[in-house]
Scaffold this motif. Structure first.
Motif, PDB file in Angstrom:
ATOM      1  N   GLN A 126       0.831  -1.208   0.000  1.00 52.57           N
ATOM      2  CA  GLN A 126       0.000   0.000   0.000  1.00 52.57           C
ATOM      3  C   GLN A 126       0.866   1.260   0.000  1.00 52.57           C
ATOM      4  OE1 GLN A 126      -3.613   0.677   1.057  1.00 52.57           O
ATOM      5  NE2 GLN A 126      -4.359  -1.389   1.444  1.00 52.57           N
ATOM      6  N   LYS A 128       3.772   1.356  -1.313  1.00 50.61           N
ATOM      7  CA  LYS A 128       4.582   1.271  -2.535  1.00 50.61           C
ATOM      8  C   LYS A 128       6.085   1.259  -2.229  1.00 50.61           C
ATOM      9  CE  LYS A 128       0.924   3.502  -5.239  1.00 50.61           C
ATOM     10  NZ  LYS A 128      -0.040   3.559  -4.162  1.00 50.61           N
ATOM     11  N   PHE A 260      -5.310   5.278   7.707  1.00 49.35           N
ATOM     12  CA  PHE A 260      -4.677   4.447   6.672  1.00 49.35           C
ATOM     13  C   PHE A 260      -4.717   2.975   7.058  1.00 49.35           C
ATOM     14  CE2 PHE A 260      -1.622   3.009   3.613  1.00 49.35           C
ATOM     15  CZ  PHE A 260      -0.785   2.142   4.296  1.00 49.35           C
ATOM     16  N   GLY A 263      -7.681   0.937   6.005  1.00 46.87           N
ATOM     17  CA  GLY A 263      -7.688   0.526   4.607  1.00 46.87           C
ATOM     18  C   GLY A 263      -6.876  -0.724   4.333  1.00 46.87           C
TER      19      GLY A 263
END
Lengths: 291, 112
Positions: A126, A128, A260, A263
């Motif tokens: 997530q 990256k 965050f 998610g």
């Protein structure tokens, strides 16, 4: 005097088996830019026990190939060198700690370890990050210092568990009270001995204080947060039933808001189901709950 | 560029179970909510408080889990389990926020 006692205790780490030389050779070869699949295969297949465990792992649902990989060359081509390197490292390190006595719940310990690895990987995707495979290994091995304590200081380990139960404290607090050191210092020393990448060494050593890491603070912070989430989600057991405090500095290092995390939770559930098959690298008699 | 299966809508039209098509970030780049995250009512309310006005979502809904066996007793056990595990950090607002997010997720799995 106390420092001498601690230093002597840490020296006992050198008594533990090293990772087989084949593993170091394979890991070294995997970093060479012009290495071929044939050269790697001929190095790794000298250890048939590792080959069979690699094939068992890569054919499990953890990697999603479901029985289609028949030999080591295929595994190298389909998974990529990083994933195979991490599989080899994980298997050989887990082998060192395969027999820790009948009173230790190895299944719950490894579930927590795998869970932390999975959460690290989900968050890494997530966010990256590059080298997400290293994040999984760091999460998987973050508590390896605890296994060293069980193996080298078994009587102290049971005193530690007694402190946790009777005083309702965390395992790291109990380790410091009984041993004068904790699993992070021991884990860091082990990772140095095994010549794991510096960022993984740091993750093992600083996953309770990631702001102290130098090489890759973000990796240590990811392991810190993942360990906390794993406990909050009640996946396996890290030695106590407590969610540790997360310092706001951890979220600052990662550049995230608390929301965050929400998610990531669904992906964590999905990946955790697949990751339980990672336990297939153990034989049945290596994974046990206390009788 | 928005792909054909995505749509940008005002946050007032968001409904639970929609899925983001891209990350939501603050102007300084800090991540508020990740792309593959599943939106729920409490999360939508929190996003509004960040000042988010529009969101790009995937048009197709994700399949939810169906499990009619879960009841209030399971919810109570989830809450008690979380209270127990978070017992030493209950005075810390950040940890209580985390506990709430985890609790919403675990309870959401029961009712989806």
């Amino acid at each position: 005097m106390k420092q001498d006692i601690l230093a002597r205790k840490l020296e006992r780490i050198d008594d533990l088996p090293s990772i087989p030389s084949m593993v170091f050779e394979a890991v070294h070869l995997l970093h060479q830019p012009d290495i071929t699949v044939e050269r790697l295969t001929s190095s790794i297949q000298l250890d048939q026990a590792i080959v069979s465990k690699i094939l068992r792992l890569v054919n499990s649902s953890f990697y999603g190939f479901q029985g289609r990989i028949g030999n080591l060359s295929q595994a190298l081509v389909l998974l990529g060198f990083n994933a195979v390197r991490n599989a080899i490292l994980s298997i050989s390190i887990l082998d060192i700690f395969s027999d820790l006595g009948k009173d230790f719940d190895s299944r719950l310990f490894w579930l927590h370890a795998i869970g932390t690895g999975v959460i690290c990987q989900v968050m890494g995707h997530q966010l990256k990050y590059p080298r997400v495979e290293n994040l999984f290994v760091a999460g998987l091995l973050h508590d390896i210092g605890k296994l060293v304590i069980i193996k080298l200081f078994p009587e102290d380990f049971f005193k530690i568990l007694k402190e946790v139960r009777e005083k309702d404290i965390s395992i790291i607090e109990a380790e410091r009270a009984v041993l004068g050191m904790d699993h992070t210092e021991i884990g860091y020393r082990m990772a140095e001995k095994w010549k794991l990448p510096q960022e993984i060494q740091e993750a093992l050593g600083f996953h309770h204080c990631p702001w102290n890491a130098k090489e890759n603070r973000a990796m240590s912070a990811t392991v810190c947060l993942s360990n906390c989430l794993c406990r909050a989600l009640d996946i396996g057991c890290g030695g106590d039933a407590l969610v540790p405090e997360i310092d706001p500095k951890v979220l600052t290092i990662l550049g995230i808001e608390p929301l965050f995390i929400a998610g990531c939770l669904e992906d964590i559930d999905l990946e955790m189901e697949r990751a339980k098959s990672f336990l297939t690298i153990f034989n049945e008699n290596e994974l046990r709950s206390p009788s | 560029m928005i792909k054909s299966k995505e749509k940008t809508i005002p946050i007032e039209k968001l409904t639970p179970d929609m899925t983001l098509a891209m990350d939501i970030t603050k102007p300084n780049g800090d991540l508020i909510f990740g792309q593959s995250g599943r939106l729920t009512k409490p999360i939508i309310e929190k996003l509004k408080r960040f000042g988010v006005k529009k969101i790009t979502v995937l048009v197709e809904r994700a399949d939810g889990h169906q499990d009619p066996r879960y009841i209030k007793k399971e919810m109570k056990e989830i809450e008690e389990g979380l209270d127990y595990r978070f017992r030493r950090v209950r005075h810390i607002p950040l940890m209580m926020e985390l506990k709430e997010l985890i609790g919403e997720h675990l309870k959401g799995k029961l009712t989806s």
